[in-house]
Design an enzyme around this catalytic site. Structure first.
Site, short mmCIF file in Angstrom:
data_model
loop_
_atom_site.label_atom_id
_atom_site.label_comp_id
_atom_site.label_asym_id
_atom_site.label_seq_id
_atom_site.Cartn_x
_atom_site.Cartn_y
_atom_site.Cartn_z
CB ALA A 1 -0.92 0.06 1.37
N GLY A 2 2.33 0.96 0.13
CA GLY A 2 3.02 2.24 0.11
C GLY A 2 2.68 3.29 1.24
N GLY B 1 9.60 7.63 2.95
CA GLY B 1 11.11 7.67 3.30
C GLY B 1 11.63 6.36 3.21
CG HIS C 1 1.83 1.79 8.21
ND1 HIS C 1 2.57 2.92 7.98
CD2 HIS C 1 2.17 0.69 8.12
CE1 HIS C 1 3.49 2.51 7.63
NE2 HIS C 1 3.54 1.36 7.66
NE ARG C 2 5.83 -0.76 11.61
CZ ARG C 2 6.86 -1.63 11.64
NH1 ARG C 2 8.10 -1.29 10.97
NH2 ARG C 2 7.00 -2.59 12.36
CD GLU D 1 9.76 4.34 13.48
OE1 GLU D 1 9.94 3.36 12.75
OE2 GLU D 1 8.84 5.04 13.44
NE ARG E 1 10.03 6.13 8.94
CZ ARG E 1 9.54 4.98 8.16
NH1 ARG E 1 9.51 4.12 8.67
NH2 ARG E 1 9.31 5.34 6.87
CG HIS F 1 14.12 2.13 10.83
ND1 HIS F 1 13.28 1.27 10.50
CD2 HIS F 1 13.46 2.90 11.65
CE1 HIS F 1 11.99 1.45 10.65
NE2 HIS F 1 12.17 2.59 11.42
CG ASP G 1 17.48 -1.65 10.74
OD1 ASP G 1 17.20 -0.98 9.94
OD2 ASP G 1 16.80 -2.61 11.21
CB CYS H 1 13.48 -5.13 8.64
SG CYS H 1 14.17 -3.60 7.91
#
Length: 416
Positions: A19-20, A24, A128-129, A162, A194, A230, A232, A347
Site C-alpha cells: 500500500a506504500g 522515506g 499504519h504502525r 522505532e 522516526r 532506520h 539498521d 528488519c
C-alpha cells in the site's frame, strides 16, 4: 541451556500487501500498488528461520497481529467497510512482520537489576504502525513473563521510538557487559525522522543502563535523505564488530573514538562510499543483514539475495571475507516479498539475549514446528493481494480465519 542470542522473527501475516504507507522507505514507495503474495512472503520468512537453525542459531517467532484492526478503526469512529482507503490499508497493514521495530532490548549483563529489559516501541511517526504496540506488548507479556525479564510499555508520544532498528549493542560475549548505542535522527531531506533522541535516553534510564557504557549517536542527514529510514539500513553490530557505511553517522569520528575508549578491542568495518555508494548500500540492504556469531566461532552476514545482484556490494563483500577480518562467511536468503515492502533480513528479527529456558516455549521454533506452521500457511494464507482487494469483505474474513488457525496451532488462545 545458558544465555545466548535468540533471533525472534516476525511471521509475515496473511494481510501482507503493498500500500506504500511508509514515506522515506524507498522500496515501499516504489512498489506501492503492486500485487503482493502473502503466502510466498510467509514461506520465504520461514525458510530464513530454517536457515538460521541450520547455522546452529536459536530461533523464535512473533505472531501476526489482528487484521483488520477493528479496535483501532473504532477509536477513529469508523469501521473497515466505511473507512477511507488509506485508513483501511493502515488497519490491514502486515508491518508487525518487521520485528526489529517491536522493541529495544537490553540484556541482563547491562542492566542495574540484572534482568533483561524490553521496551515496546511506540512507532508513533507512521499511522499504519502506531497501533501495533498494544498487541506487541500482549505477546511480550506472555513470551517474557519469567522474572528474568522486565517488559516496559512504550515511551509516550511525541517522542518517536522505532525499537531495535535504531539500537546496537557491542560486547565480548552474550553474558558480558556491553556498550549500548542509541541512534537518533534530526532531519532527513523532507522525510520524517522516526527516532527521537529523547526516546533513547528514556529507554536507557528505564533499563538501568550504565551511562558510562551508553552512547547516543546521531544518524547522518545524508543517510536519512537517501532512504535510510532506520539506522539498521546503514549499520549493524554484533559481538565486538561494528559494520557500517562511511555515511551512516553525523559524526563518525567522535562516535568511533568514544567506542574505542570503552571497548578497545572493537573492530570497526567501515565501507567507503567510493567503493559502495550509499544508494547501492540502501537498495541492496547490505547493512540490513543479520550479523551473527556462529556456535563454532567466527561471524557471518545473512544477506538478502539483492546483495549478490548489486556488483559494487558483492565485489566489496567478497574482498572483505577474503581478508583476515572477523566476518568470514556470507549467507544469502530470499526475502524478496519483504524487501519489496522495505524490509530485509535484519528488519524481520528482534535479538534477545537470554536463556531460552526462561522464555515461553510456544514462541520458540524448531524444524518440526516450522513444518507445521508452513503447512498452515499453505492452507490459509492468500496467494495474492491486489490493492483493490483490500476493500473485499471476503479477504478480511479469510485473513482473520488464518490468524485464528495459527493461534490454535501454537496453543496461544490467550491472544485471540
Amino acid at each position: 541451556m545458558g544465555v545466548r542470542e535468540i533471533n525472534f522473527d516476525g511471521l509475515i501475516g496473511p494481510s501482507h500487501n503493498y500500500a506504500g504507507l511508509s514515506p522515506g522507505n524507498l522500496a515501499a514507495s516504489a512498489n506501492a500498488g503492486k500485487v503482493a503474495h502473502p503466502r510466498a512472503a510467509a514461506l520465504q520468512g520461514i525458510a530464513k528461520m530454517r536457515a538460521n537453525l541450520a547455522l546452529g542459531l536459536t530461533q523464535g517467532l512473533f505472531l501476526p497481529h489482528r487484521r483488520p484492526d477493528h479496535r483501532w478503526l473504532a477509536s477513529l469512529a469508523t469501521n473497515v467497510g466505511d473507512a477511507a482507503p488509506w485508513l483501511r490499508a493502515a488497519a490491514l497493514s502486515a508491518s508487525p512482520m518487521w520485528a526489529a521495530n517491536a522493541a529495544t532490548v537490553s540484556p541482563a549483563a547491562d542492566t542495574a537489576d540484572g534482568r533483561c529489559h524490553l521496551t515496546v516501541a511506540n512507532l508513533v511517526t507512521m499511522p499504519h504502525r502506531s497501533h501495533e504496540w498494544p498487541e506487541t506488548l500482549a505477546q511480550f507479556r506472555i513470551a517474557f513473563a519469567n522474572p528474568a525479564f522486565a517488559v516496559h510499555a512504550p515511551v509516550p508520544p511525541p517522542f518517536g521510538d522505532e525499537g531495535a532498528a535504531n539500537h546496537m549493542r557491542l560486547a565480548p560475549g552474550p553474558d558480558a557487559p556491553g556498550v549500548e548505542i542509541f541512534v537518533h535522527g534530526f532531519a532527513g531531506g523532507g522525510f520524517p525522522v522516526r527516532q527521537h533522541a529523547e526516546a533513547g535516553r528514556a529507554i536507557a534510564r528505564s533499563h538501568g543502563l550504565d551511562p558510562a557504557r551508553t552512547l547516543h549517536v546521531a544518524q547522518s542527514e545524508v543517510a536519512i535523505a537517501a532512504g535510510a529510514f532506520h539506522n539498521d539500513v546503514v549499520a549493524v553490530a554484533d559481538g565486538l564488530t561494528l559494520f557500517a557505511h562511511e555515511q551512516a553517522f553525523a559524526d563518525a569520528a567522535t562516535f568511533y573514538a568514544d567506542l574505542r575508549r570503552i571497548l578497545p578491542d572493537v573492530a570497526i568495518i567501515e565501507v567507503p562510499a567510493s567503493a559502495v555508494p550509499l544508494c547501492d548500500a540502501i537498495s541492496s540492504y547490505l547493512f540490513n543483514a543479520q550479523l551473527v556469531t556462529l556456535p563454532e566461532g567466527g561471524q557471518a552476514l545473512i544477506l538478502p539475495g539483492e546483495a549478490r545482484e548489486t556488483p559494487s556490494v558483492w565485489n566489496w563483500l567478497n574482498e572483505m571475507v577474503a581478508g583476515n577480518g572477523p566476518i568470514r562467511r556470507l549467507e544469502l536468503v530470499d526475502v524478496r516479498q519483504s524487501m519489496a515492502n522495505g524490509g530485509g533480513p535484519a528488519c524481520l528479527r528482534l535479538r534477545v539475549v537470554a536463556d531460552p529456558a526462561t522464555i515461553d516455549q510456544r514462541f520458540l521454533v524448531d524444524e518440526d514446528r516450522l513444518d507445521r506452521i508452513a503447512a498452515l500457511v499453505e492452507q490459509y494464507w492468500p496467494d495474492s493481494i491486489a490493492p483493490d482487494a483490500l476493500a473485499d469483505p471476503d479477504l478480511w474474513t479469510n485473513i482473520e480465519a488464518a490468524r485464528a488457525a495459527l493461534l490454535v496451532l501454537l496453543e496461544l488462545d490467550e491472544l485471540s
